[in-house]
Design a protein around this motif. Structure first.
Motif, PDB file in Angstrom:
ATOM      1  N   LYS A  43     -46.334  92.700 -13.833  1.00 26.07           N
ATOM      2  CA  LYS A  43     -45.525  93.705 -14.235  1.00 26.07           C
ATOM      3  C   LYS A  43     -44.126  93.397 -15.357  1.00 26.07           C
ATOM      4  CE  LYS A  43     -43.093  93.916  -9.733  1.00 26.07           C
ATOM      5  NZ  LYS A  43     -43.941  93.226  -8.906  1.00 26.07           N
ATOM      6  N   TRP A  44     -43.848  92.016 -15.188  1.00 26.55           N
ATOM      7  CA  TRP A  44     -42.923  91.577 -15.843  1.00 26.55           C
ATOM      8  C   TRP A  44     -43.535  90.668 -17.234  1.00 26.55           C
ATOM      9  CZ3 TRP A  44     -41.915  89.745 -10.607  1.00 26.55           C
ATOM     10  CH2 TRP A  44     -40.980  90.720  -9.945  1.00 26.55           C
ATOM     11  N   GLY A  45     -44.839  90.806 -17.278  1.00 25.00           N
ATOM     12  CA  GLY A  45     -45.398  89.986 -18.399  1.00 25.00           C
ATOM     13  C   GLY A  45     -45.389  88.615 -18.279  1.00 25.00           C
ATOM     14  N   GLY A  46     -45.154  88.046 -17.339  1.00 22.38           N
ATOM     15  CA  GLY A  46     -44.952  86.608 -17.373  1.00 22.38           C
ATOM     16  C   GLY A  46     -44.480  86.217 -15.913  1.00 22.38           C
ATOM     17  N   VAL A  47     -44.410  84.725 -15.567  1.00 21.98           N
ATOM     18  CA  VAL A  47     -43.958  84.213 -14.442  1.00 21.98           C
ATOM     19  C   VAL A  47     -42.430  84.223 -14.171  1.00 21.98           C
ATOM     20  CG1 VAL A  47     -43.795  82.270 -12.807  1.00 21.98           C
ATOM     21  CG2 VAL A  47     -45.925  82.678 -14.296  1.00 21.98           C
ATOM     22  N   VAL A  48     -41.797  84.817 -13.415  1.00 27.40           N
ATOM     23  CA  VAL A  48     -40.289  85.070 -13.028  1.00 27.40           C
ATOM     24  C   VAL A  48     -40.148  83.953 -12.030  1.00 27.40           C
ATOM     25  CG1 VAL A  48     -38.660  86.325 -12.230  1.00 27.40           C
ATOM     26  CG2 VAL A  48     -40.350  87.278 -13.466  1.00 27.40           C
ATOM     27  N   PRO A  49     -39.557  82.905 -12.379  1.00 27.77           N
ATOM     28  CA  PRO A  49     -39.347  81.811 -11.477  1.00 27.77           C
ATOM     29  C   PRO A  49     -38.821  82.118 -10.099  1.00 27.77           C
ATOM     30  CG  PRO A  49     -38.401  81.003 -13.548  1.00 27.77           C
ATOM     31  CD  PRO A  49     -39.040  82.674 -13.737  1.00 27.77           C
ATOM     32  N   GLU A  50     -37.688  83.024  -9.963  1.00 24.88           N
ATOM     33  CA  GLU A  50     -37.144  83.232  -8.628  1.00 24.88           C
ATOM     34  C   GLU A  50     -38.307  84.006  -7.818  1.00 24.88           C
ATOM     35  OE1 GLU A  50     -34.069  83.298  -7.026  1.00 24.88           O
ATOM     36  OE2 GLU A  50     -33.723  81.555  -8.466  1.00 24.88           O
ATOM     37  N   ALA A  51     -38.945  85.021  -8.431  1.00 20.31           N
ATOM     38  CA  ALA A  51     -39.874  85.670  -7.580  1.00 20.31           C
ATOM     39  C   ALA A  51     -41.190  84.639  -7.244  1.00 20.31           C
ATOM     40  CB  ALA A  51     -40.492  86.705  -8.650  1.00 20.31           C
ATOM     41  N   ALA A  52     -41.481  83.826  -8.045  1.00 17.85           N
ATOM     42  CA  ALA A  52     -42.556  82.902  -7.697  1.00 17.85           C
ATOM     43  C   ALA A  52     -42.133  82.127  -6.324  1.00 17.85           C
ATOM     44  CB  ALA A  52     -42.636  81.913  -8.937  1.00 17.85           C
ATOM     45  N   ALA A  53     -40.829  81.596  -6.524  1.00 17.58           N
ATOM     46  CA  ALA A  53     -40.557  80.554  -5.421  1.00 17.58           C
ATOM     47  C   ALA A  53     -40.402  81.404  -3.978  1.00 17.58           C
ATOM     48  CB  ALA A  53     -39.117  80.182  -5.758  1.00 17.58           C
ATOM     49  N   ARG A  54     -40.102  82.910  -4.150  1.00 14.00           N
ATOM     50  CA  ARG A  54     -39.980  83.501  -2.741  1.00 14.00           C
ATOM     51  C   ARG A  54     -41.385  83.885  -2.364  1.00 14.00           C
ATOM     52  NH1 ARG A  54     -35.492  87.191  -1.705  1.00 14.00           N
ATOM     53  NH2 ARG A  54     -36.804  88.541  -0.543  1.00 14.00           N
ATOM     54  N   ALA A  55     -42.263  83.709  -3.146  1.00  9.36           N
ATOM     55  CA  ALA A  55     -43.723  84.415  -3.017  1.00  9.36           C
ATOM     56  C   ALA A  55     -44.251  83.007  -2.501  1.00  9.36           C
ATOM     57  CB  ALA A  55     -44.523  84.599  -4.022  1.00  9.36           C
ATOM     58  N   HIS A  56     -43.950  81.864  -2.928  1.00  9.13           N
ATOM     59  CA  HIS A  56     -44.354  80.676  -2.235  1.00  9.13           C
ATOM     60  C   HIS A  56     -44.248  80.605  -1.022  1.00  9.13           C
ATOM     61  CE1 HIS A  56     -46.588  79.152  -5.618  1.00  9.13           C
ATOM     62  NE2 HIS A  56     -45.379  78.856  -6.308  1.00  9.13           N
ATOM     63  N   VAL A  57     -42.905  80.703  -0.528  1.00  8.04           N
ATOM     64  CA  VAL A  57     -42.078  80.564   0.776  1.00  8.04           C
ATOM     65  C   VAL A  57     -42.953  81.632   1.691  1.00  8.04           C
ATOM     66  CG1 VAL A  57     -40.218  81.126   2.312  1.00  8.04           C
ATOM     67  CG2 VAL A  57     -39.758  80.167   0.196  1.00  8.04           C
ATOM     68  N   GLU A  58     -43.287  82.962   1.036  1.00  3.61           N
ATOM     69  CA  GLU A  58     -44.241  83.743   2.210  1.00  3.61           C
ATOM     70  C   GLU A  58     -45.525  83.179   2.472  1.00  3.61           C
ATOM     71  OE1 GLU A  58     -44.063  87.823   0.592  1.00  3.61           O
ATOM     72  OE2 GLU A  58     -41.524  87.544   0.734  1.00  3.61           O
ATOM     73  N   ALA A  59     -46.288  82.870   1.211  1.00  2.45           N
ATOM     74  CA  ALA A  59     -47.687  82.256   1.382  1.00  2.45           C
ATOM     75  C   ALA A  59     -47.773  81.058   1.909  1.00  2.45           C
ATOM     76  CB  ALA A  59     -48.266  82.294  -0.104  1.00  2.45           C
ATOM     77  N   LEU A  61     -47.434  78.625   4.423  1.00  2.00           N
ATOM     78  CA  LEU A  61     -47.929  78.384   5.826  1.00  2.00           C
ATOM     79  C   LEU A  61     -49.178  79.140   6.142  1.00  2.00           C
ATOM     80  CD1 LEU A  61     -44.694  78.205   8.027  1.00  2.00           C
ATOM     81  CD2 LEU A  61     -46.128  76.121   6.995  1.00  2.00           C
ATOM     82  N   PRO A  62     -49.237  80.124   5.925  1.00  2.00           N
ATOM     83  CA  PRO A  62     -50.815  80.766   6.196  1.00  2.00           C
ATOM     84  C   PRO A  62     -51.895  80.046   5.030  1.00  2.00           C
ATOM     85  CG  PRO A  62     -49.257  82.509   5.926  1.00  2.00           C
ATOM     86  CD  PRO A  62     -48.459  81.294   5.622  1.00  2.00           C
ATOM     87  N   ILE A  64     -51.578  76.989   4.062  1.00  2.00           N
ATOM     88  CA  ILE A  64     -52.046  75.692   4.625  1.00  2.00           C
ATOM     89  C   ILE A  64     -52.857  75.833   5.960  1.00  2.00           C
ATOM     90  CG2 ILE A  64     -51.083  73.764   5.909  1.00  2.00           C
ATOM     91  CD1 ILE A  64     -48.620  74.073   4.086  1.00  2.00           C
ATOM     92  N   GLU A  65     -52.498  76.733   6.857  1.00  2.00           N
ATOM     93  CA  GLU A  65     -53.369  76.907   8.096  1.00  2.00           C
ATOM     94  C   GLU A  65     -54.843  77.194   7.624  1.00  2.00           C
ATOM     95  OE1 GLU A  65     -51.524  80.131  10.330  1.00  2.00           O
ATOM     96  OE2 GLU A  65     -50.310  78.647  11.417  1.00  2.00           O
ATOM     97  N   GLU A  66     -55.120  78.199   6.657  1.00  2.00           N
ATOM     98  CA  GLU A  66     -56.183  78.269   6.426  1.00  2.00           C
ATOM     99  C   GLU A  66     -57.090  77.051   5.842  1.00  2.00           C
ATOM    100  OE1 GLU A  66     -56.726  81.765   3.933  1.00  2.00           O
ATOM    101  OE2 GLU A  66     -58.868  81.370   3.499  1.00  2.00           O
ATOM    102  N   ALA A  67     -56.548  76.618   5.066  1.00  2.00           N
ATOM    103  CA  ALA A  67     -57.033  75.014   4.484  1.00  2.00           C
ATOM    104  C   ALA A  67     -57.418  74.434   5.538  1.00  2.00           C
ATOM    105  CB  ALA A  67     -56.188  74.628   3.407  1.00  2.00           C
ATOM    106  N   LEU A  68     -56.530  74.278   6.493  1.00  2.33           N
ATOM    107  CA  LEU A  68     -56.899  72.961   7.438  1.00  2.33           C
ATOM    108  C   LEU A  68     -57.725  73.610   8.585  1.00  2.33           C
ATOM    109  CD1 LEU A  68     -53.230  71.650   8.470  1.00  2.33           C
ATOM    110  CD2 LEU A  68     -55.006  70.398   7.380  1.00  2.33           C
TER     111      LEU A  68
END
Ligand code: KG4
Ligand code: ZN
Length: 336
Positions: A43-59, A61-62, A64-68
């Motif tokens: 929706k922003w037409g590119g990567v928004v760094p703040e939003a990217a960091a928050r989304a990484h925090v959410e994703a 652990l799950p 990593i758990e799935e990969a392991l």
């Protein structure tokens, strides 16, 4: 130089807009989980760094758990450079916490070295892959690299402005195809005429360097002058042909000068079917081997970080818990 770490390595990659974790053992990729943030940034037409960091925090652990699964890693390799610093920090913090908890070693890996060594996946024998010439094409990088061996690299050429992936993404935006645009241009191009619109190939006299900013300007002008008459499929095919031609020209200059036994194509743009096919043909004409990873290992993923990390861990390399994130960082082990 070619000894992998002799056990499971958990790899973590969060340098941009994919949260990824993988489990590798030697050259075997046992799992490779990628949670893409594309829908978030669209929706922003590119990567928004703040939003990217928050989304990484959410994703993180799950993922990593799935990969392991039920496996236990004996070391962790994590992308710590280059990339968005807030995004990188999430992966590095997770890696440090897990290494502390499990009392296992940690190693920071350079993202581009991961792309370059992605061709190792599934190989029973890796020494014969080197030396070779590599074209690294992603959203942030366009580089021709002499790969003497893992960890020994010489940059022969690079882009002086936009990366090849940016050329696709900017062209796609001008055609109203959204972000990221490489795959969308590729799909639209299948029904288009690549010869319909003549677009610049950039820096044709310069031996190994690339330039894509002229292409972006030309596409903008094309969209403005053609208006409603613009045939979008023909425009997409013409943009793809211009990027692929530019890459092929410089690749053949480098092949003629360095006479490698093999050539590799890596990075997100390496997923492009036309580029894969044409570089494959070019290598065939020169009588050299052509290596390119499967599509899932072209765009950002942790498996490639695990492969590069496992080789360095196998050599005894370790990082400390003071491992830092570096937004800009040259490839490690540069030679002349
Ligand atoms: O390596 P990557 O996933 O992320 C970076 O490290 O930058 O590369 C992403 C880039 C984007 O610019 C995207 O448009 C491009 O790779 N890309 C493609 C294709 N799939 C992804 N470009 C052309 N054709 C594709 N099929
Ligand atoms: Zn990448």
């Amino acid at each position: 130089m070619f000894e992998f770490f002799p056990d499971n390595v958990l790899a973590i990659e969060t340098s941009c807009d994919e949260t990824s974790a993988a489990l590798v053992n030697g050259s075997e990729v046992r799992s490779n989980v990628v949670a893409s943030q594309v829908d978030l940034h669209k929706k922003w037409g590119g990567v928004v760094p703040e939003a990217a960091a928050r989304a990484h925090v959410e994703a993180i652990l799950p993922v990593i758990e799935e990969a392991l699964g039920s496996e236990v890693p004996r070391a962790i390799a994590v992308t710590n450079r280059p990339g968005l610093v807030g995004a990188l920090s999430v992966g590095v913090a997770a890696a440090k916490a897990l290494c502390l908890a499990w009392d296992i070693p940690i190693l920071g890996v350079h993202h581009l070295e991961g792309h370059i060594l992605s061709i190792l996946a599934g190989r029973t024998e890796v020494a014969s892959l080197f030396p070779h010439l590599s074209l690294v094409v992603s959203g942030g990088h366009t580089e021709l690299v002499w790969v003497e061996a893992p960890g020994r690299y010489a940059i022969l050429g690079h882009t002086i402005d936009d990366a090849a992936g940016e050329a696709f993404d900017k062209g796609a935006r001008l055609l109203g195809l959204g972000y990221p645009g490489g795959a969308a241009i590729q799909e639209l191009a299948t029904s288009g005429d690549p010869g319909r619109y003549s677009l610049p190939r950039g820096l044709s006299k310069d031996a190994y360097n690339f330039s894509f900013s002229g292409l972006k300007t030309a596409v903008l002008r094309l969209v403005e002058t053609e208006g409603d008459r613009l045939n979008h499929a023909d425009a997409a095919a013409s943009i793809q042909a211009a990027v692929v031609d530019s890459l092929l020209t410089k690749a053949s200059h480098a092949i003629e000068a360095r006479e490698p036994k093999a050539f590799s194509l890596v990075g997100g743009v390496a997923a492009n079917r036309s580029l894969r096919a044409k570089l494959g043909e070019l290598c065939h004409r020169y009588g050299i081997e052509f290596y390119t990873p499967t599509l899932d290992l072209c765009t950002d993923n942790a498996a490639m970080i695990g492969l590069a990390g496992s080789l360095r861990l196998g050599r005894g390399e370790r990082s400390g818990f003071d491992l830092d994130c570096e937004p800009n960082s040259p490839l490690p082990g540069l030679i002349d």
